[in-house]
Design a protein around this motif. Sequence first.
Motif, PDB file in Angstrom:
ATOM      1  N   HIS A  12      -5.388  -1.482  -6.805  1.00 17.94           N
ATOM      2  CA  HIS A  12      -6.561  -1.161  -5.990  1.00 17.94           C
ATOM      3  C   HIS A  12      -6.434   0.297  -5.578  1.00 17.94           C
ATOM      4  N   ILE A  34      -7.700   2.909  -2.331  1.00 18.55           N
ATOM      5  CA  ILE A  34      -8.494   3.244  -1.147  1.00 18.55           C
ATOM      6  C   ILE A  34      -8.480   4.765  -1.033  1.00 18.55           C
ATOM      7  N   SER A  39      -7.442   8.228   7.344  1.00 19.54           N
ATOM      8  CA  SER A  39      -8.055   7.247   8.217  1.00 19.54           C
ATOM      9  C   SER A  39      -9.317   7.791   8.872  1.00 19.54           C
ATOM     10  N   GLU A  70     -12.064   7.557   6.497  1.00 25.77           N
ATOM     11  CA  GLU A  70     -12.483   6.162   6.365  1.00 25.77           C
ATOM     12  C   GLU A  70     -13.338   5.708   7.554  1.00 25.77           C
ATOM     13  N   THR A  90       0.852  -1.189   0.000  1.00 26.36           N
ATOM     14  CA  THR A  90       0.000   0.000   0.000  1.00 26.36           C
ATOM     15  C   THR A  90       0.884   1.235   0.000  1.00 26.36           C
ATOM     16  N   ALA A 149      -3.291   4.580  -1.885  1.00 24.47           N
ATOM     17  CA  ALA A 149      -4.113   5.384  -0.974  1.00 24.47           C
ATOM     18  C   ALA A 149      -4.110   6.808  -1.522  1.00 24.47           C
ATOM     19  N   VAL A 181      -1.939  -1.305  -3.685  1.00 26.60           N
ATOM     20  CA  VAL A 181      -3.047  -0.494  -3.180  1.00 26.60           C
ATOM     21  C   VAL A 181      -2.612   0.967  -3.120  1.00 26.60           C
ATOM     22  N   TYR A 191      -6.980   9.766   0.583  1.00 25.11           N
ATOM     23  CA  TYR A 191      -7.275   8.874   1.700  1.00 25.11           C
ATOM     24  C   TYR A 191      -6.904   9.553   3.009  1.00 25.11           C
ATOM     25  N   THR A 210     -12.309   0.603   4.079  1.00 24.57           N
ATOM     26  CA  THR A 210     -11.913   0.516   2.660  1.00 24.57           C
ATOM     27  C   THR A 210     -10.978  -0.675   2.451  1.00 24.57           C
ATOM     28  N   THR A 211     -10.390  -1.170   3.546  1.00 23.20           N
ATOM     29  CA  THR A 211      -9.435  -2.278   3.461  1.00 23.20           C
ATOM     30  C   THR A 211     -10.091  -3.617   3.781  1.00 23.20           C
ATOM     31  N   SER A 212     -11.422  -3.706   3.600  1.00 20.09           N
ATOM     32  CA  SER A 212     -12.123  -4.929   4.014  1.00 20.09           C
ATOM     33  C   SER A 212     -11.532  -6.201   3.393  1.00 20.09           C
TER      34      SER A 212
END
Length: 254
Positions: free
Chosen positions: A105, A107, A144, A147, A63, A139, A137, A142, A179-181
Amino acid sequence: MQDDLISQIDKNRLPRHIAIIMDGNGRWAQEKGQDRLYGHFHGVESVRNIVEGAAELGIQYLTLYAFSTENWDRPAAEVDGLMTLLVETIRKEVPVLNKNNIRLHMIGDKGMLPDFARQEMEEALQLTAANTGLNLVMALSYSSRWELVNAVKNIGLDVQAGKIDPLQINQEILQQYLTTSQIPDPELMIRTSGEHRISNFLLYQLAYSELYFTNTRWPDFRKENLYEAILDFQSRERRFGKTGKQIEEESRMA
Ligand code: IPE
Ligand code: IPE
Ligand code: MG
């Protein structure tokens, strides 16, 4: 030198997920008497090198914190320059990602991205969706806190709709709203440039990550620096609240 470091890495104890705060582009450029954007431009070379290094090692998730929610408050010329650089880089790199079986990806708050950047990103996500190697990934836009607020909002909506019982909410359920599910927590978090802070990055997911700080500015960060960070990670005892003795016993039994 590089070969020497890589040979010391225990391939059976690699972090599954490495997260990096790519910091120091602006200062790197200013120290050279250049504009901050020059630093961002050179930062892309480090991204390429580190993505390649992580893929070669067999890291499953990488990430990269490329742009925070707070970074929108930077001068418009820098934000515009970064968005243009993002789009140009994606356009150039998607064939390389596909060649190397790397899945992209993102996020972050896609809705904040300018249309041209969002479209380019959506396309790249689709074009690499079938790849099964490294998960890269990005970010982007982004933070936290963004999120977590979002997760709480969506949990509230699902409670209201009768889809979940609030008394059943546990860590697994909360995880599904992040977002990191689909992404395991990082075992190792690296920040470049000498700053020792988290800057709103993966606050929940970093709960038990090993943190590694280096003075190297991001545009100077290369594979050997990544190897050094991994070696440092491998020298640590991760206790997760237990005692050192318990950890030793567990590893003897395994
Ligand atoms: C990191 O480098 C890249 C982004 C945040 C977009 P910086 O731009 O923060 O560089 P410094 O920290 O000011 O040197
Ligand atoms: C964090 O770096 C965000 C990224 C690297 C994308 P910043 O440079 O924005 O963080 P602060 O302002 O130094 O905390
Ligand atoms: Mg910075």
